[in-house]
Enzyme design. Structure first.
Site, short mmCIF file in Angstrom:
data_model
loop_
_atom_site.label_atom_id
_atom_site.label_comp_id
_atom_site.label_asym_id
_atom_site.label_seq_id
_atom_site.Cartn_x
_atom_site.Cartn_y
_atom_site.Cartn_z
NE ARG A 130 -3.98 -1.98 1.92
CZ ARG A 130 -5.02 -2.20 2.67
NH1 ARG A 130 -5.17 -1.57 3.79
NH2 ARG A 130 -5.92 -3.08 2.31
CE LYS A 167 -19.76 -12.55 5.17
NZ LYS A 167 -18.73 -12.12 4.51
N GLY A 185 -11.63 -8.28 -1.23
CA GLY A 185 -10.40 -8.75 -0.58
C GLY A 185 -9.98 -10.16 -0.93
N GLY A 197 -15.27 -3.14 -0.08
CA GLY A 197 -16.59 -2.55 0.17
C GLY A 197 -16.90 -1.44 -0.82
P1 AMP Z 1 -17.28 -13.53 0.81
O1 AMP Z 1 -16.74 -12.76 1.96
O2 AMP Z 1 -18.75 -13.67 0.82
O3 AMP Z 1 -16.75 -13.07 -0.53
O4 AMP Z 1 -16.74 -15.03 1.00
C1 AMP Z 1 -15.39 -15.40 0.92
C2 AMP Z 1 -15.25 -16.76 1.54
O5 AMP Z 1 -16.09 -17.68 0.87
C3 AMP Z 1 -13.86 -17.37 1.46
O6 AMP Z 1 -13.28 -17.36 2.74
C4 AMP Z 1 -14.10 -18.80 0.97
O7 AMP Z 1 -13.41 -19.76 1.73
C5 AMP Z 1 -15.60 -18.97 1.14
N1 AMP Z 1 -16.19 -19.96 0.21
C6 AMP Z 1 -16.02 -20.01 -1.10
N2 AMP Z 1 -16.68 -21.07 -1.62
C7 AMP Z 1 -17.27 -21.70 -0.60
C8 AMP Z 1 -18.08 -22.88 -0.49
N3 AMP Z 1 -18.39 -23.61 -1.56
N4 AMP Z 1 -18.54 -23.23 0.74
C9 AMP Z 1 -18.21 -22.49 1.81
N5 AMP Z 1 -17.44 -21.37 1.78
C10 AMP Z 1 -16.97 -20.99 0.58
#
Ligand code: AMP
Length: 394
Positions: free
Chosen positions: A35, A197, A351, A374
């Site tokens: 950064r 999520k 991220g 974000g």
């Molecule tokens: P997000 O913050 O919603 O972008 O989620 C990121 C996280 O999603 C990462 O830490 C991944 O390990 C998790 N992730 C990705 N694919 C899967 C899956 N099939 N089942 C559970 N977690 C997942």
């Protein structure tokens, strides 16, 4: 159009430069200066203009209370190494009499680094006192901390209302890259969405349906879509409250002739720690006690067809649990496929995907890797970023 640093003459002017020096620090040592390196072009330009630069940043979450653990002192020591020919001072306070005196004493081409902005309660509250104290230090404000641009803080929003202002070079690149894919994307425009999520991405998906030709969905969130159309997803992650939303999205996409492509096979296991037990299953064949933790080889082939043809790509969210060796292939393959498509404009935000792309070594092959998770999602939702909207117009 917002003013950039090329719209001002900075000679002998005091410039308040808001940066993102929120670097990882372990035992007083900076473990990655990416950064800080990224900020050097803006700083060097201002120095070449003979400005007096007052740099401010946040570091961690000290919640308005001074805390040695979050001091910018290590950043100051490292900044001196990065700019060995520049006189740089450190103010142990963020604002106040001493900061004002040190700012007033700066000579042309010198730098003052203020202590962590978040040592002051008024920073995150955007209090009038904090805005007045910060803006009293300078003549012009330059905003270069894209990752904080969705927040209305004193140093991101408040000061820009008081002082003539401009985007720094980093923010300018972020704004131009997102403008390019949102205002006039070359078609086909493919969005790739993943991560766990779905709730974070609802507004992004809605907004993208009026812009893209194809949406590829992987990661944990694909299972809510698959269950919404009566797929059997075993023990995979499902957000039951979002089933109706996913069903509606699929219906809207069909009406608008937008393709939503969902995975057809998965690398599955009982849980994310059971890497040895990982096996590939087709959709509808996932056993009840197993969960999909990465997209499978047939899905990668399917996604490849769309990624190859794309002229614009936006990617947010990993395709699987990329933190684990057994479940990283989907994310790595998608990164590689985008990297190979030399004719497309590719923008990555968020991220997790940014760290994945960097870990796999593909960062040079993307048109833009956004530094603000974000903030980039807010732009993709079609919303304004307050700290950018407030900057001076050309
Ligand atoms: P997000 O913050 O919603 O972008 O989620 C990121 C996280 O999603 C990462 O830490 C991944 O390990 C998790 N992730 C990705 N694919 C899967 C899956 N099939 N089942 C559970 N977690 C997942």
């Amino acid at each position: 159009m917002k003013k950039t640093i090329y719209d001002y003459n900075f000679a002998s002017k005091k410039v308040l430069l808001r940066v993102d020096f929120n670097v990882p620090i372990n035992n007083g040592r900076i473990t990655s200066d990416v950064r800080m390196q990224a900020e050097l072009p803006t700083i060097k330009y201002l120095l070449s203009q003979q400005a007096k630069i007052i740099i401010c940043s946040h570091l961690g979450r000290p919640d308005g209370i001074p805390n040695k653990k979050y001091s910018l002192k290590p950043v100051f020591e490292h900044l001196k190494e990065l700019l060995p020919n520049t006189k740089i001072y450190f103010c142990p306070e963020t604002v106040g009499e001493n900061a004002k005196k040190m700012a007033d004493n700066l000579k042309d081409g010198e730098i003052l680094l203020l202590e962590n902005l978040r040592f002051e309660k008024g920073e995150e509250e955007n209090s009038e006192e904090m805005v007045a104290a910060l803006s009293s230090l300078a003549d012009i404000f330059v905003f270069d901390a894209f990752g904080t641009s969705h927040r209305k803080h004193a140093s991101t929003y408040g000061v820009a209302k008081k002082l003539p202002s401009a985007m720094g070079l980093l923010v300018q690149k972020e704004v131009e890259s997102f403008d390019k894919i949102l205002a006039s994307p070359e078609k086909p425009f493919v969005a790739i969405l993943g991560g766990a999520k779905i709730s974070d991405k609802i507004d992004v998906i809605k907004n993208l349906l009026s812009k893209v030709d194809t949406v590829l969905i992987g990661g944990g969130m694909c299972f809510t879509f698959l269950k919404a159309i009566k797929g059997n997803v075993g023990a995979s992650l499902v957000d039951d409250e979002k089933l109706d939303f996913c069903y509606d999205i699929i219906k809207t996409a069909i009406n608008k002739k937008i393709k939503i492509i969902l995975p057809v096979d998965f690398v599955c296991s009982e849980n994310i720690y059971d890497e040895k037990g990982a096996e590939i299953y087709k959709l509808d064949k996932i056993p009840d006690d197993k969960m999909g933790l990465d997209i499978g080889p047939k899905t990668i082939k399917l996604f490849k067809k769309h990624i190859k043809k794309a002229r614009t790509i936006f990617w947010n969210g990993p395709m699987g649990v990329y933190e684990k060796d057994m479940f990283k292939n989907g994310t790595k393959s998608v990164a590689e496929l985008i990297a190979k498509n030399k004719r497309c404009t590719s923008v990555v935000g968020g991220g997790d995907v940014v760290s994945a792309v960097e870990e796999f070594g593909f960062e040079e092959n993307f048109s833009h890797i956004s530094t603000g998770g974000g903030a980039s999602l807010k732009l993709m939702e079609g919303k304004e970023l307050p700290a950018i909207s407030v900057l001076s117009d050309k």
